[in-house]
Design a protein around this motif. Structure first.
Motif, short mmCIF file in Angstrom:
data_model
loop_
_atom_site.label_atom_id
_atom_site.label_comp_id
_atom_site.label_asym_id
_atom_site.label_seq_id
_atom_site.Cartn_x
_atom_site.Cartn_y
_atom_site.Cartn_z
N UNK A 53 5.07 7.52 -0.31
CA UNK A 53 5.13 7.86 -1.74
C UNK A 53 6.14 8.95 -2.03
N UNK A 54 6.73 9.55 -1.01
CA UNK A 54 7.58 10.73 -1.21
C UNK A 54 9.04 10.39 -1.51
N UNK A 55 9.35 9.09 -1.67
CA UNK A 55 10.70 8.61 -1.99
C UNK A 55 11.69 8.79 -0.86
N UNK A 56 11.19 9.08 0.35
CA UNK A 56 12.08 9.13 1.51
C UNK A 56 12.41 7.72 2.00
N UNK A 57 11.58 6.77 1.61
CA UNK A 57 11.86 5.35 1.85
C UNK A 57 12.44 4.78 0.55
N UNK A 58 13.72 4.43 0.51
CA UNK A 58 14.31 3.92 -0.72
C UNK A 58 13.67 2.62 -1.19
N UNK A 116 0.83 -1.20 0.00
CA UNK A 116 0.00 0.00 0.00
C UNK A 116 0.87 1.25 0.00
N UNK A 117 0.50 2.21 -0.84
CA UNK A 117 1.19 3.49 -0.93
C UNK A 117 0.16 4.58 -0.58
N UNK A 118 0.12 5.03 0.67
CA UNK A 118 -0.83 6.09 1.03
C UNK A 118 -0.37 7.44 0.49
N UNK A 119 -1.28 8.23 -0.05
CA UNK A 119 -0.87 9.49 -0.67
C UNK A 119 -1.80 10.64 -0.31
N UNK A 120 -1.21 11.82 -0.32
CA UNK A 120 -1.95 13.07 -0.25
C UNK A 120 -1.06 14.15 -0.86
N UNK A 121 -1.49 14.67 -1.98
CA UNK A 121 -0.71 15.66 -2.73
C UNK A 121 0.68 15.12 -3.09
N UNK A 122 0.72 13.93 -3.65
CA UNK A 122 1.98 13.32 -4.08
C UNK A 122 1.99 13.11 -5.59
N UNK A 123 1.29 13.98 -6.33
CA UNK A 123 1.20 13.84 -7.78
C UNK A 123 2.55 13.89 -8.48
N UNK A 124 3.49 14.66 -7.92
CA UNK A 124 4.81 14.77 -8.54
C UNK A 124 5.67 13.53 -8.29
N UNK A 125 5.36 12.81 -7.24
CA UNK A 125 6.19 11.65 -6.88
C UNK A 125 5.62 10.31 -7.33
N UNK A 126 4.31 10.25 -7.53
CA UNK A 126 3.67 8.95 -7.73
C UNK A 126 4.15 8.22 -9.00
N UNK A 127 4.38 8.91 -10.14
CA UNK A 127 4.87 8.16 -11.31
C UNK A 127 6.22 7.49 -11.06
N UNK A 128 7.11 8.19 -10.35
CA UNK A 128 8.45 7.64 -10.13
C UNK A 128 8.41 6.48 -9.15
N UNK A 129 7.66 6.61 -8.05
CA UNK A 129 7.63 5.53 -7.06
C UNK A 129 6.98 4.28 -7.64
N UNK A 130 5.95 4.45 -8.48
CA UNK A 130 5.30 3.29 -9.11
C UNK A 130 6.26 2.62 -10.08
N UNK A 131 6.98 3.41 -10.84
CA UNK A 131 7.95 2.86 -11.81
C UNK A 131 9.04 2.08 -11.11
#
Length: 416
Positions: free
Chosen positions: A143-148, A55-70
């Protein structure tokens, strides 16, 4: 010209926050659908069972979500191809994070998206995602890529080795923080120390209880009513789940690459409230109240028997001892039937009951001695009023009698 229909969103579960044990592999959102005579790729069912739900919980992570999913898709496609699912749970972000994630679904078949409108909060978002998941192993990552993302494989390996819970930690070998200020480090460590003081049996089980990056076996938390508060979902899992083996993997906490941090003082207040809620939930309040009611009734039994014995001409000392013993037996029978009745049923037989009675007697005798010592200490040494000293001693001994009886007299033992 065919009209494009965006992939369907997951339905938001409702009701209590319980993770089901059984996995519904035939959920409506995974059924094949036809569009212009062709099966849509993002809805095509896989023959491979889902082993892992992240699970990837999000709130205003539109800029990060494509990269984390990829990144996560690349990593998991190599490790467990088609046997995983990524579930984005978005709290109706103003930047339409859910819509951005939804647009990625045709390209990433393992991606599923949930949009929550009525509920908010990271912890409940994670649980709602787990409720809609199909994997035997559940996980969460920011989702913010702070977790590698690359640490995910190490966590998965811990689960494969038999761990019930695999935790990414900043406080073991290979872990750390990148550019945290002294104040932020102090707050983080202070929060952990406070947790150890309030809930040592939970917080002390892992080196980094504040992390939001971990994997857990579904069976360990299935059927448990979860009641998280704030951001620290791991504390809830540790506090309410049946977790035996814990594996830890070091990771370096990264600075946010895009978007804004959501950490505020409110999260620290909610963290303290969450600790207290778990602390009281782990203390058997209802059972203790029943024990206190029984103990209160024993006072009247003691006085009544003492009066009858004295009226019958029995000596003072013998009357005190016999009336006290009758009260103890009265208390034992009611506790055995009512206070600890659920435990007593697992220890049937007259011999087992007699053993419980003997232990109850010894503990109550020790309680009498303890009460005498406390009254004398408070009255003679600290000059506390004798009646107040007596009340303090009674309260202390009541807690003593309850806790020790819970651990000794009414623990489940092997029936001979």
């Amino acid at each position: 010209m065919s009209i494009y229909h965006p992939p369907s969103l997951l339905q938001v579960p409702s009701g209590s926050l319980q993770i089901p044990l059984a996995v519904d592999s035939e959920s409506p959102d995974t059924s094949p659908e036809l569009l212009n005579g062709e099966m849509q790729p993002h809805l095509r069912k896989t023959e491979c069972p889902i082993l892992f739900s992240l699970v990837i919980p999000t709130y205003n992570e539109g800029k990060n979500i494509p990269k984390i999913v990829t990144l996560l898709s690349q990593i998991l496609d190599e490790a467990i191809p088609e046997a995983y699912e990524l579930i984005v749970v978005d709290d109706n972000s103003p930047d339409s994070t859910w819509e951005i994630a939804q647009a990625l679904m045709p390209e990433y078949p393992q991606l599923r998206v949930m949009r929550r409108v009525e509920e908010r909060g990271l912890s409940t978002a994670v649980i709602r995602g787990w409720q809609a998941s199909r994997g035997d192993v559940l996980g969460v990552i920011d989702a913010d890529l702070q977790h590698p993302p690359e640490v995910m494989l190490q966590l998965w390996n811990e689960i494969q080795r038999g761990a019930d819970l695999a935790v990414a930690s900043r406080h073991v070998e290979g872990g750390g923080v990148s550019d945290w200020s002294v104040a932020r480090r102090f707050l983080s460590r202070g929060a952990q120390t406070l947790g150890l003081m309030i809930l040592p049996g939970v917080i002390g089980r892992v080196s980094d209880p504040m992390t939001g990056y971990f994997l857990v076996r579904r069976a360990c938390i299935a059927g448990k009513t979860l009641s998280p508060l704030g951001y620290k979902i791991l504390i809830e899992v540790l506090g309410r789940g049946n977790i035996r083996w814990i594996g830890e993997v070091g990771y370096v906490f990264q600075e946010r690459q895009a978007g804004e941090s959501k950490v505020t003082w409110k999260q620290y207040v909610e963290y303290i409230q969450h600790l207290l809620r778990l602390r009281f939930a782990r203390w058997p309040v209802a059972r203790f109240l029943r024990f206190a009611v029984v103990g209160f009734s024993g006072v009247f039994v003691d006085l009544a028997v003492f009066y009858l014995l004295r009226q019958a001409g029995l000596g003072l000392t013998r009357s005190i001892i016999l009336s006290a013993e009758v009260a103890i037996i009265n208390n034992f029978l009611w506790n055995d039937l009512w206070t600890f009745g659920d435990i007593s049923q697992r220890q049937p037989g007259k011999r087992q009951r007699f053993r419980r009675l003997l232990k109850f007697n010894m503990i109550c005798l020790a309680g009498m001695v303890l009460q005498t010592l406390i009254v004398n200490l408070l009255f003679n040494v600290f000059l506390v009023n004798e009646y107040l000293a007596k009340l303090i001693a009674i309260a202390t001994v009541t807690l003593w009698n309850f806790w020790v009886n819970l651990k000794l007299s009414w623990r489940v033992t092997q029936v001979d």
